[in-house]
Design a protein around this motif. Structure first.
Motif, PDB file in Angstrom:
ATOM      1  N   THR A  66      41.572  38.313  36.710  1.00  0.00           N
ATOM      2  CA  THR A  66      40.204  37.899  37.036  1.00  0.00           C
ATOM      3  C   THR A  66      39.402  39.042  37.647  1.00  0.00           C
TER       4      THR A  66
ATOM      5  N   HIS B 255      38.423  30.095  37.832  1.00  0.00           N
ATOM      6  CA  HIS B 255      38.205  31.540  37.742  1.00  0.00           C
ATOM      7  C   HIS B 255      38.998  32.131  36.582  1.00  0.00           C
TER       8      HIS B 255
ATOM      9  N   ASN C 250      37.531  31.551  33.225  1.00  0.00           N
ATOM     10  CA  ASN C 250      36.339  32.361  32.960  1.00  0.00           C
ATOM     11  C   ASN C 250      36.652  33.840  32.782  1.00  0.00           C
TER      12      ASN C 250
END
Length: 971
Positions: A656, A699, A702
């Motif tokens: 991330t 998170h 994404n």
């Protein structure tokens, strides 16, 4: 008598409890309050010896019985001081009445006599000075205009009258037994019935107005204080009271029997305004004043009532709200000043109330004509604040060349320096630097205050700098300052010592060293005890003042030398050079972060601290490192899942782009006493995102890595499964996340868009029945084999079957029969089906039927017309399409017997499939299997017609056809 003794022995803090204990119905108790009035009226009738004897006897009596009173009253829950007040009040009342009740009569007579004399005096002024009732004076109109212009032009600010009134109160005479006080009370009540939107009342416990004071107010430039500078008077202009006309058109005065008012409009009888006294008839206004002041307390000796002009209400309230606490610093008499607003609805109050008091500890300096002492100011405006001042007062002989007419009787100057020990008390935005008993408009930016008897402009706002009297004062200031510094700064030889992180003592010039905030000294001392090494040079920009000197008790001396706090940039440089963040324990590290957080707005915003590696994080390799503020790469959790998230973030290799604060750091944050302050700063300024397991999973969704890397996509599925098992995620959260979860197909591709998901082909029923994947054209994704492998995370193993079962439940990964069929032909039906697959197909059809779904056309056609169903017939067994097969029963059996020698009828081989085949009648009927006689007859009929059309039909065959037709007709 007893009351006076008790009163003197108690503090002002008990005044209110005393006042609350008194009753308005007792005239003796309200005859005159020492702390506010001008004496007791009848008390002066006793001689000194009587007073002394009574005071001593009463003191002994109270001392002897004090404990008994305390025990008795304590049982009743009454405050002991209040009880004594009540007791004394009763004693005084009894004593008064024991003397025949003559005292009250004398008091009333004296008051009436005083009021009568005052009225006669006013009438005399009106008649002799202003020719009222006699011949008019032709100069009165000019005099009126002169007074009007003088009052308006002398003051640049409308509310300068406040300083004039304070000055007048300072110059008043006070009874010895009182603490001189001045009270400003503003109310929205129209006390005088003049139509005023608000009224300002000023209460002063002085001795009261004398006839000469009234004469002065009714004149211009005839101050009663002229020539009395030497006696301590600070007023002299003779026009101070006239300044009230800037805010009121009709000021009122009530004092010592005088009850008069003035009007700025010309008097109809003498054509002169401002200085012509009018008598206030009746006592209605006094009654209204008493109600505002409080019925439990008698009015002070002097009360001024100022009905405010409409446009002046807000300026007056603003100035009352910003009266500076230091206004009492250089006043020798007034000990207490208060400001308050009184309205029936307290929500209407807009004035910031304040109560200011001072105490003085006097010490005489030796070997010079000077005094040094400590003075404490206390200001209470909801929260009581206090500041001590080191005072240095030195006297200088006035030189002949500096003499002026206005100070001809004064032989010496007194110059005072006030050095605040701590933060100066402040209300409003200004901090005056020079006083002439009261604050001037001059701001010096010095860390101390200068007081001297400067000659002021008529407005009292500005000093006459070119005046030779003032020049003499200015010439004496340096000598006074040096003496003050030498006396108060007895530690000055140490201030040059700078902090040394070795055993060596180092010294620098005062302008080369700086101070630290106390909170940062605490951090440094703790870091030093934890063996953190610090540099000794000035690489951070400034040498540090020695910690032994950088203390609150030395503030005054350090301020003299202008040793200031280090610049804000110093902290950032020091943190980097000393490697402070990584070198201290977690609790000290949290203390460092909290220090920065609490001083962020005032000190560190937009400084190099933003570029300083300061925040700890756990990298992909599991090692702790530092990152600068605002990088938007930091995560933390406020739950019990810190370790869980940190471990998984390692598995995802920081995909991330974010990293978690170390577990030890997060635990220290949770135990921090000021956690909310620190967390808020970490969120808003350090961009640390506090997340739950669910938010962390979002998170990951994404992040581009998880949606493109097939290994991380499979890891994500394990993360969700294990988090659900460990109850870090709720079932509804997993369902939401799985709806968008990326899937790795059997080719190793990662996809997030899909119409459906198939279980992995290995070991699946759909592959066994169908072979290839006919759903691909309908955007169905077949799970890759990576999902079937056994994997271990953090000591816990997950089998492929466990993960696939999880994906079946939450992602919708399906297998036959729990799967909607494609609109495509099934290639495996082109050959025979095993018994197992036959029942699997029928079970699939049953699932579709129970769901109320329609079978796709091509799918249904391939089942109906493909020869996969095992049958038996007269010619033997074989495989036929369902559309050409029949379910054997008694009626169809008879038909078959009659026509078996002519037509071969294919019946489902129940010996092969077993009776369980009959459980799928509806499914068999759907795919074309016959169950009725009519269907069998139709089949036989078609075969017979085919035979009849054959030219090679024999005679016996023809006869058999006719017999079968006859049988059909009969049955």
């Amino acid at each position: 008598m007893i009351f006076l003794m008790v009163k003197a022995g108690r503090s002002r803090a008990h005044d209110e409890s005393w006042e609350a204990s008194r009753s308005d119905e007792h005239p003796i108790g309200g005859a005159g309050k020492v702390a506010r009035g001008g004496g007791w009226g009848w008390w002066s009738e006793f001689d000194a010896s009587t007073k002394a004897r009574t005071r001593t006897a009463t003191s002994q009596q109270i001392t002897a019985n004090r404990d008994s009173y305390r025990k008795t009253v304590g049982k009743l829950g009454i405050d002991i001081l209040q009880f004594l007040n009540i007791f004394v009040f009763v004693c005084v009342g009894c004593l008064s009445f024991a003397r025949g009740g003559r005292r009250m009569y004398l008091c009333k007579n004296e008051m009436a006599s005083t009021t009568t004399a005052a009225r006669k005096h006013v009438e005399k002024i009106r008649k002799t000075k202003f020719s009222i009732g006699g011949k008019s004076n032709p100069l009165t109109e000019d005099l009126h205009q002169a007074v009007k212009n003088l009052s308006a032009e002398l003051y640049a600010k409308d509310v300068h009258f406040l300083m004039e009134l304070i000055q007048n109160a300072e110059d008043n005479e006070y009874p010895k037994e009182v603490d001189p006080s001045l009270e400003f009370v503003i109310t929205s009540k129209d006390i005088t019935n003049t139509g005023a939107p608000a009224t300002l009342l000023i209460f002063n416990n002085e001795k009261g107005f004398l006839s000469k004071n009234i004469d002065s107010i009714c004149s211009v430039g005839r101050s009663t204080k002229k020539g009395l500078r030497k006696c301590g008077y600070i007023g002299e202009k003779g026009i101070g009271f006239k300044s009230v006309f800037l805010i009121t058109a009709q000021p009122y005065i009530f004092s010592n029997g005088y009850q008069i008012w003035f009007n700025e409009k010309p008097c109809q009888q003498c054509n002169l305004g401002y200085i012509v006294p009018e008598w206030v008839e009746g006592d209605s206004i006094l009654s209204a004043i008493q109600r505002v002041y409080g019925l439990a307390s008698p009015l002070p000796t002097t009360t001024l009532v100022l009905p405010l002009k409409p446009e002046k209400v807000k300026p007056v309230k603003d100035q009352l709200s910003s009266i500076h606490p230091e206004v009492l610093l250089f006043l020798s008499k007034i000990r207490w000043l208060s400001v308050r607003e009184v309205n029936e609805d307290s929500r209407l109050n807009t004035v910031s109330a304040v109560s200011i008091s001072k105490e003085k500890n006097f010490v005489t300096a030796k070997n010079m004509d000077a005094d040094s002492y400590t003075l404490h100011l206390t200001a209470g405006d909801g929260v009581e604040r206090e500041c001590g001042y080191y005072m240095w007062k030195q006297r200088f002989h006035v030189k002949p060349e500096n003499k002026v007419e206005a100070r001809m009787e004064v032989d010496e100057w007194s110059i005072t320096f006030a050095f605040p020990n701590g933060e100066r008390l402040k209300r409003g935005s200004s901090l005056p630097g020079i006083y002439s008993f009261l604050p001037t408009e001059t701001v010096t930016h010095f860390p101390f205050i200068i007081q001297a008897d400067f000659l002021m402009a008529s407005s009292r706002e500005n000093i006459l700098w070119d005046n030779r009297w003032n020049q003499g004062i200015l010439d004496s200031l340096p000598v006074a300052f040096i003496n003050a510094f030498t006396s108060l700064g007895h530690h000055q030889s140490k201030v040059e010592e700078r902090e040394s992180f070795t055993t060596q003592k180092l010294f620098q010039k005062p302008n080369e060293v700086g101070r630290l905030k106390p909170a940062f000294w605490s951090i440094i001392n703790k870091a030093r005890s934890q063996k953190v090494s610090f540099c000794n040079d000035s690489s951070c920009g400034t040498y540090l003042l020695a910690s032994s000197l950088d203390k609150k008790e030395y503030n005054a001396v350090l301020d003299f030398l202008e040793i200031k706090l280090v610049k804000h940039q110093w902290y950032a440089r020091f943190i980097v050079s000393s490697k402070l963040a990584m070198g201290v324990s977690e609790d000290v590290y949290i203390q460092l972060l909290l220090f920065i957080a609490e001083n962020w707005v005032s000190d560190f915003y937009q400084t190099d601290i933003m570029k300083t590696p300061l925040i700890k994080y756990v990298g992909g390799d599991g090692k702790v490192d530092l990152v600068t503020l605002g990088t938007n790469k930091l995560l933390a959790s406020d739950y019990d899942d810190i370790s869980w998230l940190i471990n998984w973030n390692k598995e995802f290799q920081g995909s991330t782009g974010k990293h978690f604060l170390p577990k030890s750091t997060q635990e220290a944050i949770r135990s921090c006493a000021k956690k909310s302050t620190l967390v808020k700063w970490l969120k808003e300024k350090a961009n640390v995102n506090f997340v739950s397991v669910y938010e962390y999973a979002l998170h990951l969704l994404n992040s581009s890595s998880v949606t493109t890397d097939h290994k991380l996509a499979v890891t994500y599925a394990h993360f969700l499964y294990r988090s659900l098992q460990k109850k870090y995620l709720e079932e509804y959260q997993v369902q939401s996340l799985c709806s968008e979860m990326p899937i790795v197909d059997n080719y190793g591709n990662v996809t997030q868009t899909r119409s459906g998901v198939l279980v992995p082909s290995k070991g699946s029923r759909w592959v066994e029945l169908i072979g290839s994947n006919p759903w691909r054209q309908h955007n169905y994704v077949e799970l890759g084999e990576d999902y079937t492998r056994r994997v271990t995370y953090f000591g816990d193993a997950t089998s492929g079957q466990e993960l696939v079962s999880f994906l079946q439940k939450y992602v919708g990964a399906s297998d036959v029969p729990n799967l909607f069929p494609p609109n495509a032909a099934i290639p495996t039906l082109s050959s025979t089906l095993t018994k197992k697959n036959t029942f699997l197909l029928l079970e699939w059809l049953h699932y579709i039927r129970t769901k109320g779904s329609t079978l796709p056309e091509r799918f249904l056609s391939s089942i109906k017309n493909s020869s996969w169903l095992k049958i038996s017939s007269g010619s033997g067994s074989g495989y036929r399409p369902p559309s050409e097969s029949f379910m054997p029963d008694s009626s169809i059996g008879n038909l078959v017997k009659k026509g078996s020698n002519l037509v071969d009828v294919p019946l489902i081989d129940l010996k092969y499939y077993g009776v369980g085949m009959k459980d799928y009648k509806e499914e068999l009927r759907t795919i074309g299997v016959g169950f009725e006689n009519a269907e069998a007859c139709e089949h036989i009929g078609k075969r017979l017609m085919s035979l009849a059309a054959n030219s090679n039909l024999r005679r016996d065959d023809f006869i058999s056809i006719l017999k079968f037709i006859k049988y059909l007709g009969a049955n």
